[in-house]
Design an enzyme around this catalytic site. Structure first.
Site, mmCIF file in Angstrom:
data_model
loop_
_atom_site.group_PDB
_atom_site.id
_atom_site.type_symbol
_atom_site.label_atom_id
_atom_site.label_comp_id
_atom_site.label_asym_id
_atom_site.label_seq_id
_atom_site.Cartn_x
_atom_site.Cartn_y
_atom_site.Cartn_z
ATOM 1 N N ARG A 100 0.842 -1.197 0.000
ATOM 2 C CA ARG A 100 0.000 0.000 0.000
ATOM 3 C C ARG A 100 0.882 1.254 0.000
ATOM 4 O O ARG A 100 2.058 1.210 0.375
ATOM 5 C CB ARG A 100 -0.913 0.009 1.225
ATOM 6 C CG ARG A 100 -1.948 -1.113 1.260
ATOM 7 C CD ARG A 100 -2.962 -0.997 0.165
ATOM 8 N NE ARG A 100 -3.680 0.282 0.245
ATOM 9 C CZ ARG A 100 -4.533 0.709 -0.691
ATOM 10 N NH1 ARG A 100 -4.742 -0.013 -1.782
ATOM 11 N NH2 ARG A 100 -5.152 1.864 -0.546
ATOM 12 N N GLY B 224 -5.814 7.844 2.400
ATOM 13 C CA GLY B 224 -5.828 7.501 3.817
ATOM 14 C C GLY B 224 -4.526 6.844 4.232
ATOM 15 O O GLY B 224 -3.464 7.110 3.666
ATOM 16 N N GLU B 225 -4.607 5.997 5.258
ATOM 17 C CA GLU B 225 -3.477 5.200 5.745
ATOM 18 C C GLU B 225 -2.392 6.031 6.424
ATOM 19 O O GLU B 225 -1.455 5.484 6.980
ATOM 20 C CB GLU B 225 -2.794 4.425 4.596
ATOM 21 C CG GLU B 225 -3.728 3.616 3.726
ATOM 22 C CD GLU B 225 -3.045 3.078 2.475
ATOM 23 O OE1 GLU B 225 -1.815 3.277 2.319
ATOM 24 O OE2 GLU B 225 -3.727 2.464 1.648
ATOM 25 N N GLY B 226 -2.481 7.353 6.364
ATOM 26 C CA GLY B 226 -1.397 8.206 6.843
ATOM 27 C C GLY B 226 -0.421 8.575 5.751
ATOM 28 O O GLY B 226 0.589 9.242 6.015
#
Length: 370
Positions: free
Chosen positions: A99, A322-324
């Site tokens: 990711r 997202g995810e940071g």
């Protein structure tokens, strides 16, 4: 009835040291590059000095990405481009290194921690260290029912606090906060609309994976209906998180507040972390002084929340994954600000700043700085 007294955070959270910040500003004025010439890096360096409690900024050497994960029942209405209950696949992608946040973290040498608070899968589908704080499987459909019981919301909130303590105790000096969810931006939109007193259409965005117009209308209607359930509990933040949040959002709120208690700076990512920060501000008004807005994602609810907290994003790259990931892009800026604040030499007191840094560029046909 909850045994958690959120009012305690108002007393426990102190502002970053204002005296140290003034000392850092004075030190900056003595350095060889004129104050203001480094733009926001000057401000970042002074903020870090105050957060660290030292006028000579220490390098940010042990940052960490912390991601809270969960599935939201509202996704069953088709408000997301991803299938309801599909967040576990995103989490596996992060853990497997495929990711965006994993790629960036690998490049920057930053470890990533994933905390499952309410994924809609069996616990043994993921490593034990990922699922050990889980509160429940999925969450309720917030347009017609509560996301959590108040007891579950408290358990999630406390889990977030525990994760913050674990990170602070392990020496983490800055956290990049992210989320992985399906339906999470809908819950975040409800929280922002409720706390800012605005309509559903003002906060309804397209989500991490952009939705079409029909899905946007379904999402807007879901936020509108959930808002009706949120408004009666606006004065009780734990009940608000239980009614229209989710285990991941409750945990992120607890994490943000406990990080502020522990004086551990946090970089916010997108709309979900911004919504949780807004709830945190309602609980403890000094808490946002410990947070940075990493990036502007383009989600309208995020912009609304950041404006309410007076947090100006460091980057504007429109990263909605997202995810940071978007906030992680801002980490090199923070580290650069720390290095410049600490390592730029002070000028000779007998020479003005511009004289001490001037160079003769006439022969080369160039021009000096400023």
């Amino acid at each position: 009835m909850s045994s958690l007294n959120l009012d305690d955070f108002t007393d426990l959270i102190e502002r970053p040291d204002g005296g140290v910040r003034r000392d850092a500003e004075a030190r900056r004025e003595r350095q060889i590059v004129p104050p203001g010439s480094l733009g926001r890096l000057d401000e970042l360096g002074e903020w870090l000095a105050a957060a660290q409690g030292t006028a000579v900024v220490r390098p940010v050497e042990r940052p960490r990405v912390v991601i809270f994960a969960g599935d939201h029942g509202i996704a069953g209405l088709g408000v997301s481009a991803r299938p309801a209950g599909g967040a576990v696949e995103l989490v596996r992608g992060v853990l497997d290194g495929g990711r965006p946040v994993a790629v960036l973290a690998r490049r920057l040498g930053v470890p990533v921690r994933v905390v499952d608070m309410g994924l809609d899968c069996e616990p043994d589908a993921l490593p034990a260290d990922v699922v050990r704080h889980r509160v429940r499987r999925g969450s309720g459909r917030i347009d017609i029912e509560d996301a959590l019981t108040v007891e579950e919301a408290e358990a999630a909130f406390r889990a977030g606090m525990a994760v913050a303590d674990e990170e602070a105790d392990s020496g983490t000096d800055l956290v990049v906060l992210g989320d992985v969810s399906v339906g999470g931006t809908t819950s975040a939109g409800v929280l922002v609309a409720a706390l800012c007193g605005t309509d559903a259409s003002v906060v309804t965005g397209r989500g991490g994976q952009a939705i079409d117009d029909l899905a946007w209308m379904r999402k807007c209607a879901a936020i509108r209906d959930a808002l009706r359930r949120a408004r009666p509990v606006l004065g009780e933040q734990l009940q608000l998180l239980a009614a229209v949040g989710g285990a991941d959002l409750a945990a992120m709120t607890g994490f943000l507040l406990q990080a502020a208690v522990r004086k551990m700076p946090v970089v916010l990512d997108g709309v979900v972390s911004a919504a949780c920060a807004l709830v945190g501000q309602r609980i403890a008004f000094r808490a946002p002084d410990w947070w940075l807005a990493g990036q502007l994602s383009g989600e309208p609810a995020q912009a609304k929340a950041l404006d309410r907290m007076a947090l100006e994003p460091l980057l504007d790259q429109g990263v909605t994954v997202g995810e940071g990931a978007g906030a992680l892009l801002a980490l090199p800026l923070v580290q650069a600000a720390a290095a410049l604040a600490a390592e730029l030499p002070e000028r000779d007191e007998e020479k003005p700043a511009e004289e001490s840094e001037s160079v003769d560029t006439t022969a080369a046909g160039g021009s000096g700085e400023g």
